[in-house]
Design an enzyme around this catalytic site. Structure first.
Site, mmCIF file in Angstrom:
data_model
loop_
_atom_site.group_PDB
_atom_site.id
_atom_site.type_symbol
_atom_site.label_atom_id
_atom_site.label_comp_id
_atom_site.label_asym_id
_atom_site.label_seq_id
_atom_site.Cartn_x
_atom_site.Cartn_y
_atom_site.Cartn_z
ATOM 1 N N ASN A 9 -2.041 4.711 4.169
ATOM 2 C CA ASN A 9 -1.055 3.692 3.801
ATOM 3 C C ASN A 9 0.322 4.306 4.040
ATOM 4 O O ASN A 9 0.833 5.048 3.205
ATOM 5 C CB ASN A 9 -1.245 3.281 2.340
ATOM 6 C CG ASN A 9 -0.333 2.134 1.934
ATOM 7 O OD1 ASN A 9 0.640 1.814 2.611
ATOM 8 N ND2 ASN A 9 -0.635 1.518 0.803
ATOM 9 N N ARG A 91 -3.145 0.352 6.458
ATOM 10 C CA ARG A 91 -2.269 -0.772 6.164
ATOM 11 C C ARG A 91 -1.353 -0.980 7.371
ATOM 12 O O ARG A 91 -0.691 -0.044 7.824
ATOM 13 C CB ARG A 91 -1.427 -0.466 4.929
ATOM 14 C CG ARG A 91 -0.386 -1.550 4.638
ATOM 15 C CD ARG A 91 0.650 -1.049 3.652
ATOM 16 N NE ARG A 91 1.681 -2.036 3.390
ATOM 17 C CZ ARG A 91 2.903 -1.736 2.971
ATOM 18 N NH1 ARG A 91 3.247 -0.476 2.789
ATOM 19 N NH2 ARG A 91 3.779 -2.684 2.745
ATOM 20 N N HIS A 179 3.144 -7.939 1.674
ATOM 21 C CA HIS A 179 2.494 -7.383 0.482
ATOM 22 C C HIS A 179 1.141 -8.034 0.232
ATOM 23 O O HIS A 179 0.633 -8.054 -0.889
ATOM 24 C CB HIS A 179 3.381 -7.526 -0.764
ATOM 25 C CG HIS A 179 4.646 -6.736 -0.705
ATOM 26 N ND1 HIS A 179 5.870 -7.249 -1.075
ATOM 27 C CD2 HIS A 179 4.892 -5.461 -0.297
ATOM 28 C CE1 HIS A 179 6.811 -6.331 -0.907
ATOM 29 N NE2 HIS A 179 6.236 -5.233 -0.434
ATOM 30 N N HIS A 206 5.351 -8.607 -7.184
ATOM 31 C CA HIS A 206 5.191 -7.263 -6.605
ATOM 32 C C HIS A 206 6.599 -6.690 -6.493
ATOM 33 O O HIS A 206 7.326 -6.959 -5.531
ATOM 34 C CB HIS A 206 4.512 -7.350 -5.241
ATOM 35 C CG HIS A 206 4.349 -6.021 -4.564
ATOM 36 N ND1 HIS A 206 3.132 -5.386 -4.442
ATOM 37 C CD2 HIS A 206 5.257 -5.201 -3.975
ATOM 38 C CE1 HIS A 206 3.296 -4.240 -3.807
ATOM 39 N NE2 HIS A 206 4.579 -4.106 -3.513
ATOM 40 N N LEU A 207 6.981 -5.904 -7.483
ATOM 41 C CA LEU A 207 8.351 -5.400 -7.568
ATOM 42 C C LEU A 207 8.351 -3.890 -7.365
ATOM 43 O O LEU A 207 7.857 -3.138 -8.210
ATOM 44 C CB LEU A 207 8.964 -5.742 -8.932
ATOM 45 C CG LEU A 207 8.937 -7.221 -9.333
ATOM 46 C CD1 LEU A 207 9.572 -7.408 -10.702
ATOM 47 C CD2 LEU A 207 9.630 -8.087 -8.286
ATOM 48 N N HIS A 209 10.203 -0.776 -4.262
ATOM 49 C CA HIS A 209 11.306 -0.555 -3.329
ATOM 50 C C HIS A 209 11.415 -1.736 -2.374
ATOM 51 O O HIS A 209 12.497 -2.198 -2.027
ATOM 52 C CB HIS A 209 11.083 0.749 -2.564
ATOM 53 C CG HIS A 209 12.302 1.218 -1.841
ATOM 54 N ND1 HIS A 209 12.519 0.946 -0.510
ATOM 55 C CD2 HIS A 209 13.375 1.926 -2.259
ATOM 56 C CE1 HIS A 209 13.669 1.477 -0.141
ATOM 57 N NE2 HIS A 209 14.211 2.074 -1.177
ATOM 58 N N GLY A 210 10.259 -2.241 -1.939
ATOM 59 C CA GLY A 210 10.159 -3.553 -1.324
ATOM 60 C C GLY A 210 9.641 -4.492 -2.385
ATOM 61 O O GLY A 210 8.803 -4.112 -3.207
ATOM 62 N N ARG A 239 17.085 -3.335 1.174
ATOM 63 C CA ARG A 239 17.078 -4.560 1.968
ATOM 64 C C ARG A 239 17.776 -5.682 1.219
ATOM 65 O O ARG A 239 17.680 -5.779 0.003
ATOM 66 C CB ARG A 239 15.643 -4.952 2.314
ATOM 67 C CG ARG A 239 15.041 -4.111 3.418
ATOM 68 C CD ARG A 239 13.576 -4.439 3.620
ATOM 69 N NE ARG A 239 12.712 -3.505 2.920
ATOM 70 C CZ ARG A 239 11.429 -3.701 2.679
ATOM 71 N NH1 ARG A 239 10.848 -4.830 3.063
ATOM 72 N NH2 ARG A 239 10.718 -2.789 2.052
ATOM 73 N N ASP A 281 17.118 3.352 -6.155
ATOM 74 C CA ASP A 281 16.046 3.547 -7.128
ATOM 75 C C ASP A 281 16.427 2.882 -8.440
ATOM 76 O O ASP A 281 17.430 3.236 -9.069
ATOM 77 C CB ASP A 281 15.805 5.041 -7.335
ATOM 78 C CG ASP A 281 14.517 5.327 -8.107
ATOM 79 O OD1 ASP A 281 14.258 4.637 -9.105
ATOM 80 O OD2 ASP A 281 13.789 6.250 -7.709
ATOM 81 N N GLY A 328 7.469 -3.170 -11.227
ATOM 82 C CA GLY A 328 6.681 -4.084 -12.050
ATOM 83 C C GLY A 328 5.759 -3.379 -13.024
ATOM 84 O O GLY A 328 5.571 -3.823 -14.155
ATOM 85 N N GLU A 377 -3.882 -1.189 -3.165
ATOM 86 C CA GLU A 377 -3.958 -1.526 -1.747
ATOM 87 C C GLU A 377 -4.984 -0.661 -1.031
ATOM 88 O O GLU A 377 -5.717 -1.137 -0.147
ATOM 89 C CB GLU A 377 -2.587 -1.350 -1.097
ATOM 90 C CG GLU A 377 -1.527 -2.305 -1.617
ATOM 91 C CD GLU A 377 -0.133 -1.958 -1.137
ATOM 92 O OE1 GLU A 377 0.679 -2.884 -0.975
ATOM 93 O OE2 GLU A 377 0.149 -0.765 -0.928
#
Length: 395
Positions: A9, A91, A179, A206-207, A209-210, A239, A281, A328, A377
């Protein structure tokens, strides 16, 4: 020797690898992770539940993802000499229109996936570097690509369309969503947490860095916050999230910026980092007294609540909310702020459960169950890889 499936991944700032028994890929036998890519990469591994010591990656291997993956695979061979890698799963962020399910990697498939790199430039090239690194190390084994976009192909066509000329939609300019491997795992375990409510109207946050949100009905994706690329939707670490396209035109036309400069601005210099001027961060920002850090956090929450409300409207109500991924799963403060913003739905938090990171963090009187579920994942990829390679053997 034990036959295992290897899972790779590869993200923009981290690389995770894990091994699973080929015949029963439920729990990882070994995990290794490199974190902090682009800064000072560190390595940590664990066998079973016992983590090893964190250590710095030798500087000569920190030149890029491919060399780091090679180093990580060599660590696997050194630390687990009795494991025999029989197959590998990866992934892959973008599968485009064609790949709506996991696929065996062939030269043709690899060429098509390289062609999608422009749609996920911060991820796809690194994902494909992982495939190449495994091929360099074990050229004889089958490899499987598992796509972050595939889970969202269940969405109705109207949820996938932009209001653009039809010829662009026909050529694949659509809302793909991302995601998906994380959402697929959460959907698979929802009945364990929500019982019969799991088949209802659920939003998964889905919280990390992305970051993105996904609306589920009957445990299938019906809408999501990300679109054609992983730039869309929520405020993220670096982003920008949803943006008026006129801003891009302004930067190109009136500010004289090149496409490369705009790409770097939106992908690597915006989000929490750009608004705060301090860090990408969330942990750093929550610990800071700087007003710009506070504003970045407020914007993150504001935009998340705005898009969560839009998904609730598409669902026609809400039967459950799930938090997952880095922020999250590990930030009680962000969870607190978001649940407070859903008081209009009857949501209320159990402060002690939230602080402890319990699986259920809603209060007994809350009209809306709220859960924290650690995503997996790698486990999803392992199971897909085993099924596909076993089917290939039987045929």
């Amino acid at each position: 020797m034990t036959d295992v499936v290897l899972v790779v991944n590869t993200g923009s700032s981290s690389i995770k690898v894990a091994t699973y028994a080929l015949v029963d890929p439920e729990e990882p036998l070994w995990k290794g992770e490199i974190d902090g890519i682009g800064r000072t990469p560190t390595y940590e591994s664990r066998s079973g539940k016992a983590p090893g010591p964190q250590q710095a990656v030798p500087s000569e291997f920190a030149r890029g993802h491919r060399s780091l993956i090679h180093w990580l695979l060599e660590r696997l061979r050194q630390e687990q000499p009795t494991l025999k890698v029989a197959a590998a799963g990866h992934r892959v962020v973008h599968g485009g229109r064609r790949f709506s399910a996991p696929a065996l990697v062939t030269e043709t498939v690899l060429e098509e996936l390289h062609g999608l790199s422009a749609l996920a430039p911060s991820h796809q090239p690194h994902n494909l570097a992982g495939i190449q690194a495994v091929a360099d190390t074990w050229p004889e084994i089958p490899q499987v690509a598992c796509f972050d976009t595939a889970f969202h192909r269940s969405q109705p066509r109207v949820a996938q369309l932009f209001a653009l000329p039809r010829w662009l939609s026909d050529e694949g300019v659509l809302r793909y969503g991302f995601h998906g491997l994380s959402y697929e795992y959460i959907a698979s375990v929802l009945p364990d947490y929500l019982g019969t409510r799991a088949e209802g109207r659920i939003v998964v946050a889905h919280l990390g860095h992305g970051a993105s949100l996904c609306a589920l009905r009957d445990r299938h994706s019906i809408a999501t916050s990300m679109g054609f690329t992983a730039l869309d939707g929520l405020v993220m670490g670096k982003r920008c999230g949803a943006l008026d396209p006129g801003v891009v035109l302004h930067l190109l036309r009136d500010r004289g910026m090149s496409m490369q400069q705009v790409d770097a601005l939106l992908s690597h210099e915006s989000g929490l980092l750009g608004v705060s001027g301090i860090s990408d961060d969330m942990r750093d920002l929550l610990e800071s007294d700087d007003p710009h850090a506070r504003e970045a956090i407020e914007l993150f929450v504001y935009r998340a609540l705005s898009q969560l409300g839009a998904l609730v409207a598409q669902l026609g109500g809400l039967d459950g909310l799930v938090f997952t991924a880095g922020i999250g799963e590990h930030s009680p403060e962000i969870r607190r702020r978001l649940v407070a913003g859903l008081a209009w739905l009857g949501a209320s938090l159990d402060p002690a459960a939230n602080a402890a990171g319990a699986s259920c963090i809603s209060s007994p009187t809350s009209a809306l169950p709220v859960h924290v579920i650690a995503t997996d994942e790698e486990g999803v990829i392992a199971r897909h890889t085993c099924r596909l390679t076993q089917a290939m053997t039987l045929s």
